[in-house]
Motif scaffolding. Structure first.
Motif, mmCIF file in Angstrom:
data_model
loop_
_atom_site.group_PDB
_atom_site.id
_atom_site.type_symbol
_atom_site.label_atom_id
_atom_site.label_comp_id
_atom_site.label_asym_id
_atom_site.label_seq_id
_atom_site.Cartn_x
_atom_site.Cartn_y
_atom_site.Cartn_z
ATOM 1 N N TYR A 472 0.855 -1.183 0.000
ATOM 2 C CA TYR A 472 0.000 0.000 0.000
ATOM 3 C C TYR A 472 0.892 1.234 0.000
ATOM 4 O O TYR A 472 1.498 1.589 1.012
ATOM 5 C CB TYR A 472 -0.932 0.008 1.215
ATOM 6 N N ASN A 473 1.016 1.849 -1.168
ATOM 7 C CA ASN A 473 1.763 3.103 -1.320
ATOM 8 C C ASN A 473 3.187 3.011 -0.774
ATOM 9 O O ASN A 473 3.652 3.905 -0.068
ATOM 10 C CB ASN A 473 1.017 4.257 -0.641
ATOM 11 N N SER A 502 -3.672 0.819 -3.417
ATOM 12 C CA SER A 502 -2.738 1.952 -3.438
ATOM 13 C C SER A 502 -3.313 3.079 -4.292
ATOM 14 O O SER A 502 -3.870 2.848 -5.376
ATOM 15 C CB SER A 502 -1.387 1.515 -4.015
ATOM 16 N N ASP A 503 -3.146 4.327 -3.818
ATOM 17 C CA ASP A 503 -3.647 5.477 -4.575
ATOM 18 C C ASP A 503 -2.564 6.499 -4.861
ATOM 19 O O ASP A 503 -2.847 7.587 -5.372
ATOM 20 C CB ASP A 503 -4.820 6.133 -3.833
ATOM 21 N N ASP A 504 -1.342 6.142 -4.541
ATOM 22 C CA ASP A 504 -0.206 7.011 -4.847
ATOM 23 C C ASP A 504 0.308 6.649 -6.243
ATOM 24 O O ASP A 504 0.710 5.510 -6.496
ATOM 25 C CB ASP A 504 0.889 6.819 -3.793
ATOM 26 N N SER A 507 3.780 5.165 -6.541
ATOM 27 C CA SER A 507 3.834 3.787 -6.051
ATOM 28 C C SER A 507 3.224 2.822 -7.055
ATOM 29 O O SER A 507 3.705 1.697 -7.239
ATOM 30 C CB SER A 507 3.115 3.669 -4.706
#
Length: 721
Positions: A472-473, A502-504, A507
Motif C-alpha cells: 500500500y503506497n 494503493s492510490d499514490d 507507487s
C-alpha cells in the motif's frame, strides 16, 4: 556424523563445557569436570575443556597438558551481551566458540555440558534448527545441582524476567539434549517432577573419584594422636556453598541448640559465600550477625572458600563431616571424607542411590532434628575400633561405586548407545512408511497434542514457498525489498504481491516497473481493506505448501527461507519458523526472539510472527489474522492460537530478518492503552488457554516480567522482554 566409538577404542574427541574448571574448593561441578577430563585423557582420548573466564585479559587463552586442552574465553565483550541478559548471552557465546572450533577442526565425537544455567541452550537450539556445523553432534548434560531445583529451596522467584529465562533454558536442555547423566536415582526422580523426561535418555552414573585415600597406618596414627590429646575438642566440618538449599542455616540451628546445652565441639565451615534471597544479603553476613555469640566463643568458624588441598587437610583433622544438603544431588566432600576414613552425618536424600548398597554400614542419616542429635551423639560415642570399621567400609564402598574404571566403562556404554540411537533416528527421518513420510519431533518444553487440520486445507504444490507481500503506497522501499529477494537461496518459490488499493501514482508506477524487472510476480489488486485482510487473502491465494509474509520495506537474509523450510520438512510438530530481527533506519538494534511456549507467550510476544515461515495448512486452520483486533497485535494472536492447538514454532537464533523502523511505521502508533485493549480481546478469545496458565501468568506479572504485556517496546528492541 562423528564416528561410532568401538569398545575400548582410544582417540575419541571429547569436548566439555563448564563455567568452572580446576576447582577452587573440593565441591561443585568443577570437581566433576576435573576428574572426568583426567580419566578421559588418561584413557587416550583427546579432551577439550571450554571455560568462560570473566577475568581473562585477552579474547582467548589455550593451554595444553598432554591429551587435555583447556580453552578459556573472555566474556561480556560481544555485542549480544547488550541485547540479552548475561546467562543467555553467555550460552550464545559458548555456541559461537564451539562453532569456530568445529569449522577449524571438525566435529567432536561428543560434547558434555554442565546443567547449571542451561549454558548448552543455544548449542542445542542451533543443532535442532539444522545449522550444518552443529548437526549430528551428540550433546549430553551432566546433572549436578540444577538451578531449577534450587529455586524452591533458595526461596527466590522463578518468574522474574532474568530468572525465568535461565530456568526455561535449563528445562529446554533437559528435554532436548541427546542424554542426561545423573549421579543418583534420587536426583533423576526429583528432576522428573519438574520436567517431563519420559522420552529422554537418562543414565545413572555416579560421578568418579580418583583419590586421595587414607591408608590404615595413617588412620591409626591419627587416632592415637587424638587419644593422647583428649583436652582438645575434635571439630565438626561443613564443606559446601553457604546456601539455604545446602541446609546451612538449618544445620546451624540444630547446633545452636546443642551449644546452648554446653556442647563444646566446634564447627568449621568451608565453601563459597552466596546471597540469601529471603533477606537480600550474603549468607556470611547473616551468619556472623545471627551466630556472633558462638563465633566469639570459638564454637563456629567460617574460613571461606579454600583450595582442594586445604579441604583434604581439614577433613583429616576433623572427626565428622556434616552434610545437611536438602537438595538431592552429589557431594564430592562426602565422598572424599569417606575415602579418608572420616565419619559422615548427612541429610537423608544426599547421594540417595547409595541406599541400595546398605549405606548404613558406613554412614549416618538424619531427616529431622531429633534424629540429627541422636546420630551425632552416636558418632562421638564410637570407640576407636568402631570408627576404624566404619572407615574401612566407607573406603571400600567409595572404591566400588566411584572408581574411575567403573565410571569410564559406564560412560563408554552411554556414548555407544546415544550414537546408535542418533543413527537410527537419522535413518528413520530419512525414510517413508508406505506413502507417509516419517518425521522427527521437536522437543518443546511443554508438549501439546497437535489438533487435526481439515484435509481440504492441505493444498499447495509440495515444497513450494509463497512469499506474500502486502503493498500500500510503498513505492519508496519496495525495489530494495525485491532486490534482496533475488539473493534468496531457496529457488522453489513464488512471489505474491497484493496491492491493497494503493492510490499514490508513483507507487503504482513502481509496481509496473518491479513486475517487469523482477518477474514473474503474481499480482492481486483489491480495494483497500487493511493489513489483516491482505495477509489472510494472501494465505488463501498462495499456491505453495509454505507461506511467508514480507512487508515491502523489509527484507530477509539469503539463507533464511531455505533453512526455515528445511526445519518445517523435518519436524511434524513445527508449524512456523522465525528468527531474530536486525533493526535499521530510524533505529538500530538486535531483537531476540525465542521458541513461543506457554506461559511466556501469553505474557510477552517472544516470536513476532510477521517474519515467520508457516506451513500453509496450519496457518489457514489456526493462524489467520483476526480482524476484530482494532489496533495491533495481528501477528501475535495467531501465534497464541497455533501454540494452543499444538502447532509449535521455533526460532533460528540469527538476525536474518531486517526490520525497518520508520517515523511513520505502524509500530509508532502503538501505545499502552490500545495495546492493553487488544490484549484484552486476545485473552477473552483464548480464555481457557489463559486459565490453564493463570497461576504462572500472575507470578510473571508480579515478578516484573518484561513490559508486563504482550509486545515489547520497539525503543527497547533486542533487550530481554
Amino acid at each position: 556424523m562423528a564416528a561410532k566409538p568401538e569398545k575400548g577404542r582410544v582417540g575419541m574427541h571429547i569436548w566439555m563445557m563448564t563455567t568452572e574448571y580446576r576447582p577452587e574448593h573440593g565441591e561443585g561441578i568443577a570437581t566433576y569436570f576435573e576428574q572426568a577430563s583426567r580419566i578421559y585423557s588418561q584413557k587416550g582420548h583427546k579432551v577439550t575443556i571450554f571455560v568462560a573466564d570473566s577475568s581473562l585479559k585477552v579474547a582467548q587463552s589455550i593451554s595444553q597438558e598432554g591429551n587435555l586442552r583447556i580453552v578459556r574465553f573472555q566474556t561480556n565483550q560481544e555485542y549480544y551481551y547488550y541485547y540479552m541478559f548475561y546467562v543467555p548471552a553467555l550460552s550464545y557465546q559458548y555456541a559461537k566458540v564451539i562453532g569456530q572450533f568445529i569449522e577449524r577442526e571438525g566435529k567432536p565425537d561428543c560434547i558434555e555440558c554442565q546443567d547449571y544455567g542451561g549454558i548448552a541452550y543455544f548449542l542445542i537450539q542451533r543443532k535442532l534448527t539444522l545449522e550444518s556445523i552443529y548437526e549430528n553432534i551428540n550433546i549430553t548434560i551432566v546433572i549436578h545441582r540444577p538451578r531449577l531445583l534450587q529455586a524452591v529451596l533458595e526461596e527466590f522467584s522463578q518468574y522474574e524476567n532474568n530468572e525465568f529465562r535461565i530456568l526455561e533454558m535449563e528445562r529446554f536442555c533437559f528435554r532436548a539434549a541427546d542424554g542426561l547423566i545423573f549421579p543418583s536415582a534420587s536426583l533423576l526422580q526429583r528432576l522428573s517432577q519438574e520436567v517431563d523426561l519420559t522420552k529422554q535418555n537418562c543414565y545413572i552414573i555416579p560421578h568418579p573419584y580418583q583419590g586421595p585415600y587414607e591408608d590404615g597406618e595413617e588412620k591409626e596414627k591419627k587416632e592415637e594422636k587424638a587419644e593422647k590429646n583428649q583436652s582438645e575438642p575434635v571439630a565438626m566440618l561443613y564443606v559446601g556453598k553457604l546456601q539455604l538449599g545446602q541446609g546451612t542455616l538449618q544445620l546451624l540451628e540444630y547446633l545452636k541448640a546443642r551449644w546452648d546445652r554446653g556442647w563444646l565441639f566446634p564447627l568449621i565451615m568451608l565453601g563459597k559465600d552466596s546471597t540469601n534471597y529471603r533477606e537480600n544479603r550474603l549468607m556470611s553476613q547473616l551468619i556472623q550477625e545471627r551466630y556472633k555469640k558462638y563465633i566469639d566463643q570459638g564454637l563456629l568458624r567460617y574460613e571461606g572458600n579454600v583450595k582442594p588441598q586445604q579441604v583434604h587437610a581439614k577433613l583429616q583433622e576433623s572427626l565428622v563431616l556434616l552434610a545437611p544438603f536438602l537438595q538431592a544431588g552429589f557431594s564430592y566432600a562426602v565422598i572424599e571424607a569417606l575415602a579418608l576414613g572420616q565419619m559422615v552425618l548427612k541429610y537423608q536424600e544426599v547421594n540417595q542411590q547409595e541406599n541400595e548398597h546398605n549405606e548404613q554400614d558406613y554412614a549416618f542419616f538424619y531427616h529431622d532434628q531429633d534424629q540429627f542429635h541422636k546420630q551425632l551423639d552416636k558418632i562421638y560415642a564410637l570407640t576407636a575400633e568402631e570408627r576404624k570399621n566404619y572407615a574401612l567400609r566407607g573406603q571400600k564402598r567409595v572404591q566400588q561405586i566411584y572408581h574411575p574404571d567403573r565410571f569410564y566403562q559406564a560412560k563408554q556404554k552411554v556414548w555407544e548407545e546415544i550414537l546408535q540411537k542418533a543413527q537410527l533416528s537419522d535413518k528413520a527421518t530419512a525414510t517413508t512408511v508406505g506413502e507417509k513420510e516419517v518425521k522427527a519431533h521437536f522437543p518443546f518444553i511443554r508438549e501439546r497434542p497437535k489438533a487435526k487440520v481439515d484435509p481440504a486445507l492441505k493444498t499447495g504444490h509440495k515444497d513450494l514457498l509463497t512469499i506474500i507481500i502486502p503493498y500500500y503506497n510503498m513505492g519508496a522501499y519496495v525495489k530494495e525489498t525485491m532486490e534482496e529477494l533475488q539473493k534468496v537461496t531457496y529457488q522453489h518459490k513464488e512471489i505474491l504481491l497484493i496491492n491493497d488499493g494503493s492510490d499514490d501514482l508513483a507507487s503504482l508506477q513502481i509496481l509496473e516497473e518491479i513486475e517487469e524487472t523482477y518477474g514473474p510476480i503474481r499480482r492481486i489488486d483489491q480495494k483497500n481493506q487493511g493489513l489483516v485482510s491482505v495477509r489472510n487473502r494472501g494465505a488463501q491465494e498462495a499456491l505453495g505448501e509454505f507461506i511467508a509474509f514480507l512487508d515491502p520495506d523489509d527484507w530477509v537474509a539469503p539463507q533464511y527461507y531455505e533453512r526455515a523450510i528445511k526445519i518445517l520438512q523435518k519436524y511434524d510438530n513445527v508449524s512456523a519458523v522465525g528468527c531474530w530481527y536486525q533493526i535499521f533506519q530510524d533505529m538500530q538494534g538486535l531483537w531476540t526472539n525465542w521458541n513461543p511456549e506457554p506461559p511466556e507467550i501469553l505474557v510477552s510476544n517472544t516470536f513476532n510472527g510477521q517474519s515467520a515461515v508457516y506451513r500453509k495448512s496450519d496457518f489457514l486452520a489456526y493462524g489467520r489474522n483476526d480482524s476484530t483486533l482494532p489496533y495491533a497485535l495481528e501477528d501475535y494472536e495467531p501465534t497464541i492460537h497455533l501454540v494452543k492447538q499444538g502447532c509449535g514454532a521455533v526460532v533460528i537464533p540469527e538476525a536474518w530478518f531486517f526490520y525497518r523502523i520508520r517515523k511513520d511505521s505502524m509500530a509508532r502508533q502503538f501505545n499502552r492503552s490500545n495495546l492493553s485493549y487488544a490484549f484484552q480481546i486476545i485473552a477473552e478469545k483464548h480464555e481457557p488457554f489463559f486459565q490453564e496458565y493463570a497461576l504462572e501468568i500472575f507470578n510473571m506479572l508480579m515478578g516484573d516480567f518484561p513490559n508486563k504485556g504482550p509486545l515489547p517496546s520497539r525503543e527497547s528492541a533486542g533487550k530481554e522482554r
